[in-house]
Design a protein around this motif. Structure first.
Motif, PDB file in Angstrom:
ATOM      1  N   ALA A  97       2.773   1.590  -3.465  1.00  0.00           N
ATOM      2  CA  ALA A  97       1.878   1.952  -4.567  1.00  0.00           C
ATOM      3  C   ALA A  97       1.445   3.410  -4.442  1.00  0.00           C
ATOM      4  N   ALA A 106       0.822  -1.205   0.000  1.00  0.00           N
ATOM      5  CA  ALA A 106       0.000   0.000   0.000  1.00  0.00           C
ATOM      6  C   ALA A 106       0.859   1.259   0.000  1.00  0.00           C
ATOM      7  N   VAL A 156      -4.882   4.114  -2.956  1.00  0.00           N
ATOM      8  CA  VAL A 156      -4.869   2.722  -2.522  1.00  0.00           C
ATOM      9  C   VAL A 156      -6.011   2.488  -1.536  1.00  0.00           C
ATOM     10  N   ALA A 190      -4.517   6.967   0.647  1.00  0.00           N
ATOM     11  CA  ALA A 190      -5.031   5.655   1.035  1.00  0.00           C
ATOM     12  C   ALA A 190      -6.406   5.801   1.670  1.00  0.00           C
TER      13      ALA A 190
END
Length: 279
Positions: free
Chosen positions: A28, A25, A35, A65
């Motif tokens: 990325a 996570a 994410v 995220a």
């Protein structure tokens, strides 16, 4: 992997744990992706998403995220996850499925059938439920513009198998059954979803040397004598590189398969184990 190669992409990670899942996570998002970290434990995914958002590299890249609880064995829960993602975007570019059940570690003669069924339900049917639920969003992600690294835009599904598929050591049978079935699922989905621009691959890690494995090695050292380093060296003797892959070395191939650099790769299983098995 170049910085920003996932910029503007949405990546959903189902079964995001504190080791591999957290590392994936963060890395990325550090390439500019949004994410979605999803797992059963709400507090865990919320803490993980917060840590990713607070990362300086992620902030510089423009990544972020989102936390979302999910129980991959429950179709309604998977549907709610998809609806949550749809509240943020109309397209998903990558789906990583890493949820699995802890194996019983018993010979088949003493393994309860319910344990095998539970492993298949989470590891295999959970992957199928999730992919089915997200197919339309993944197809929308494949319809976007390609980068100059690809001839055609695609979206990507990556399923986390295990190098256990390559051996038949005692006590691993139940786990091997589930992970081998997951590979077969990936093959069939690659064939069915390919015409819709969706690539499906599996990654089969060997040992992943992170906190969880270190704790296990320490327990072995205490049980049989010796040190953590002794257990590590004994285990690494089977590897061509005489070492075990780190979490980052498992994450990097996943990032490759999520990226346009792998736009022609589908229906494949990539073993990442420092050379324990030759496939």
């Amino acid at each position: 992997m170049t910085s920003g190669s996932l910029r503007g992409r949405t990546i959903v990670i189902v079964g995001a744990g504190p080791g591999f899942g957290h590392t994936l996570a963060r890395r990325a998002a550090a390439q500019g992706a949004t994410v979605v970290v999803a797992a059963r434990t709400v507090s865990r995914v919320e803490e993980m998403a917060e840590a990713v958002r607070a990362d300086d590299e992620v902030r510089r890249a423009g990544g972020t995220a989102i936390a979302a609880p999910v129980d991959a064995t429950d179709p309604d829960s998977v549907r709610v996850l998809r609806e949550t993602v749809e509240g943020h975007t109309d397209a998903v570019h990558g789906l990583v499925y890493s949820a699995f059940a802890v194996p019983s570690m018993k010979p088949l003669a003493r393994t309860d059938h319910d344990q095998i069924s539970a492993g298949i339900d989470l590891s295999v049917l959970g992957a199928l439920r999730t992919t089915q639920e997200f197919t339309a969003l993944l197809e929308a992600g494949a319809a976007g513009p390609a980068t100059d690294a690809a001839d055609a835009a695609t979206s990507s599904v990556v399923m986390m198998a295990s190098a256990v598929i390559h051996h038949s050591r005692e006590r691993y049978a139940g786990y091997k059954i589930a992970k081998t079935a997951l590979v077969a699922l990936g093959h069939s989905l690659a064939t069915e979803l390919g015409p819709r621009g969706i690539r499906v691959n599996t990654v089969a890690p060997g040992y992943i040397y992170g906190d969880t494995l270190k704790a296990y090695f320490e327990s072995l050292a205490g049980k049989y004598g010796g040190t953590l380093e002794d257990v590590y060296a004994h285990t690494a003797e089977r590897m061509d590189l005489r070492r075990l892959p780190s979490e980052r070395e498992i994450v990097d191939p996943v990032l490759f398969l999520l990226s346009d650099a792998a736009s022609a790769v589908t229906g494949q299983t990539l073993t990442v184990d420092c050379g324990e098995f030759h496939t």
